[in-house]
Design a protein around this motif. Structure first.
Motif, PDB file in Angstrom:
ATOM      1  N   ALA A 151       0.821  -1.216   0.000  1.00 42.43           N
ATOM      2  CA  ALA A 151       0.000   0.000   0.000  1.00 42.43           C
ATOM      3  C   ALA A 151       0.851   1.261   0.000  1.00 42.43           C
ATOM      4  N   ALA A 152       2.108   1.168   0.389  1.00 37.85           N
ATOM      5  CA  ALA A 152       2.993   2.330   0.477  1.00 37.85           C
ATOM      6  C   ALA A 152       3.732   2.609  -0.824  1.00 37.85           C
ATOM      7  N   ARG A 153       3.428   1.894  -1.890  1.00 38.67           N
ATOM      8  CA  ARG A 153       4.202   2.004  -3.124  1.00 38.67           C
ATOM      9  C   ARG A 153       4.235   3.417  -3.700  1.00 38.67           C
ATOM     10  N   PHE A 154       3.318   4.287  -3.315  1.00 41.90           N
ATOM     11  CA  PHE A 154       3.295   5.652  -3.841  1.00 41.90           C
ATOM     12  C   PHE A 154       4.080   6.637  -2.979  1.00 41.90           C
ATOM     13  N   PHE A 155       4.682   6.152  -1.894  1.00 43.49           N
ATOM     14  CA  PHE A 155       5.341   7.045  -0.947  1.00 43.49           C
ATOM     15  C   PHE A 155       6.849   6.860  -0.966  1.00 43.49           C
ATOM     16  N   LYS A 156       7.560   7.990  -0.862  1.00 46.30           N
ATOM     17  CA  LYS A 156       9.011   7.937  -0.777  1.00 46.30           C
ATOM     18  C   LYS A 156       9.399   7.166   0.479  1.00 46.30           C
ATOM     19  N   GLY A 157      10.289   6.210   0.320  1.00 44.93           N
ATOM     20  CA  GLY A 157      10.737   5.391   1.439  1.00 44.93           C
ATOM     21  C   GLY A 157      10.141   4.000   1.426  1.00 44.93           C
ATOM     22  N   HIS A 158       9.215   3.745   0.504  1.00 46.75           N
ATOM     23  CA  HIS A 158       8.598   2.427   0.430  1.00 46.75           C
ATOM     24  C   HIS A 158       9.650   1.342   0.215  1.00 46.75           C
ATOM     25  N   GLY A 159       9.612   0.325   1.072  1.00 48.08           N
ATOM     26  CA  GLY A 159      10.478  -0.836   0.907  1.00 48.08           C
ATOM     27  C   GLY A 159      11.932  -0.642   1.298  1.00 48.08           C
ATOM     28  N   ASP A 160      12.292   0.493   1.844  1.00 46.90           N
ATOM     29  CA  ASP A 160      13.670   0.766   2.233  1.00 46.90           C
ATOM     30  C   ASP A 160      13.638   1.384   3.621  1.00 46.90           C
ATOM     31  N   ILE A 180      -1.347   8.868   9.013  1.00 44.91           N
ATOM     32  CA  ILE A 180      -0.723  10.188   9.029  1.00 44.91           C
ATOM     33  C   ILE A 180      -1.542  11.057   8.079  1.00 44.91           C
ATOM     34  N   VAL A 181      -2.057  12.162   8.591  1.00 45.13           N
ATOM     35  CA  VAL A 181      -2.898  13.049   7.783  1.00 45.13           C
ATOM     36  C   VAL A 181      -2.628  14.481   8.196  1.00 45.13           C
ATOM     37  N   ILE A 239      -2.197   9.210   4.765  1.00 44.65           N
ATOM     38  CA  ILE A 239      -1.787   7.811   4.717  1.00 44.65           C
ATOM     39  C   ILE A 239      -2.660   7.083   5.733  1.00 44.65           C
ATOM     40  N   ALA A 240      -3.351   6.047   5.298  1.00 39.46           N
ATOM     41  CA  ALA A 240      -4.126   5.209   6.221  1.00 39.46           C
ATOM     42  C   ALA A 240      -3.413   3.873   6.342  1.00 39.46           C
ATOM     43  N   PHE A 241      -2.975   3.544   7.543  1.00 38.36           N
ATOM     44  CA  PHE A 241      -2.332   2.252   7.775  1.00 38.36           C
ATOM     45  C   PHE A 241      -3.393   1.152   7.700  1.00 38.36           C
ATOM     46  N   ALA A 242      -2.971  -0.095   7.574  1.00 39.37           N
ATOM     47  CA  ALA A 242      -3.885  -1.212   7.366  1.00 39.37           C
ATOM     48  C   ALA A 242      -5.094  -1.218   8.307  1.00 39.37           C
ATOM     49  N   PRO A 243      -4.941  -0.986   9.610  1.00 33.27           N
ATOM     50  CA  PRO A 243      -6.130  -1.027  10.472  1.00 33.27           C
ATOM     51  C   PRO A 243      -7.179   0.032  10.127  1.00 33.27           C
ATOM     52  N   ALA A 249      -9.408   8.221   7.036  1.00 33.82           N
ATOM     53  CA  ALA A 249      -8.622   9.233   6.321  1.00 33.82           C
ATOM     54  C   ALA A 249      -9.512  10.393   5.896  1.00 33.82           C
ATOM     55  N   HIS A 250     -10.744  10.111   5.493  1.00 33.93           N
ATOM     56  CA  HIS A 250     -11.677  11.165   5.104  1.00 33.93           C
ATOM     57  C   HIS A 250     -11.996  12.074   6.293  1.00 33.93           C
ATOM     58  N   GLU A 251     -12.335  11.483   7.420  1.00 27.84           N
ATOM     59  CA  GLU A 251     -12.649  12.267   8.620  1.00 27.84           C
ATOM     60  C   GLU A 251     -11.447  13.108   9.057  1.00 27.84           C
ATOM     61  N   ALA A 252     -10.274  12.496   9.053  1.00 31.20           N
ATOM     62  CA  ALA A 252      -9.070  13.204   9.474  1.00 31.20           C
ATOM     63  C   ALA A 252      -8.696  14.301   8.478  1.00 31.20           C
ATOM     64  N   ALA A 253      -8.803  14.023   7.183  1.00 30.79           N
ATOM     65  CA  ALA A 253      -8.438  15.017   6.169  1.00 30.79           C
ATOM     66  C   ALA A 253      -9.389  16.211   6.199  1.00 30.79           C
ATOM     67  N   ARG A 254     -10.676  15.972   6.419  1.00 30.21           N
ATOM     68  CA  ARG A 254     -11.627  17.089   6.539  1.00 30.21           C
ATOM     69  C   ARG A 254     -11.240  17.996   7.712  1.00 30.21           C
ATOM     70  N   ALA A 255     -10.899  17.369   8.829  1.00 30.71           N
ATOM     71  CA  ALA A 255     -10.494  18.147  10.005  1.00 30.71           C
ATOM     72  C   ALA A 255      -9.193  18.904   9.721  1.00 30.71           C
TER      73      ALA A 255
END
Length: 171
Positions: free
Chosen positions: A33-42, A78-79, A95-99, A106-112
């Motif tokens: 799920a992190a493939r779009f973020f810098k740092g994915h897999g490293d 992280i939002v 970023i919404a972690f698996a849980p 993410a929608h509720e947090a991003a609106r806030a």
């Protein structure tokens, strides 16, 4: 409710990130799920990316929030707002972690976070930089009322700006 270091919604508490959030962040950065973020897999790049979140708070006095469910201090995403040096304008990132994935968190947090950026921080515009293949983020941007703005400058990378409406437009 908001103060400089926290923001509370109906079901979430957003707070400044700190070292206790690193394990959840690191786990996410190892996931597909992190493939779009810098740092994915490293792990070293992920650590640098996490450090940037903390530094943003130190340098700017605000930054992306660690998202928790009220009553449970475990970081599930992280939002929030960020505007690193040389960026053309402020971004709301998420970023919404698996849980948290797929639960509307993410929608509720991003609106806030958007509301806080426009009111407390005094932003007059906000975008989210999203890659074309990141369909979940595009859907969230659209749910938030954002539209793709191909005329907006971007800070680099294969992203497009998704422009968020001003609060009075949403009212």
């Amino acid at each position: 409710m908001t103060d400089q270091h926290s923001l509370v919604t109906d079901s979430l508490t957003l707070r400044a990130p700190d070292r206790r959030d690193w394990p959840a962040y690191a786990d996410f950065m190892e996931s597909p799920a992190a493939r779009f973020f810098k740092g994915h897999g490293d792990v070293l790049e992920a650590w640098k990316s996490f450090g940037t979140l903390i530094w943003h708070w130190i340098d700017r006095g605000y930054g992306p929030w660690a998202v928790t469910e009220t009553g449970d201090d475990s970081c599930i995403g992280i939002v929030g707002p960020k505007c690193p040096p040389s960026w053309p304008e402020g971004e709301i990132t998420w970023i919404a972690f698996a849980p948290a994935a797929g639960r509307g968190i993410a929608h509720e947090a991003a609106r806030a976070a958007l509301g806080d950026a426009f009111t407390r921080l005094g932003w007059t515009s906000a975008v989210s930089y999203i890659e074309d293949d990141n369909l979940p983020s595009i859907r969230l941007a659209e749910r938030l009322g954002a539209t793709r703005d191909d005329s907006a400058p971007v800070p680099g990378g294969p992203v497009h700006a998704w422009r968020h409406p001003l609060p009075e437009v949403l009212a």
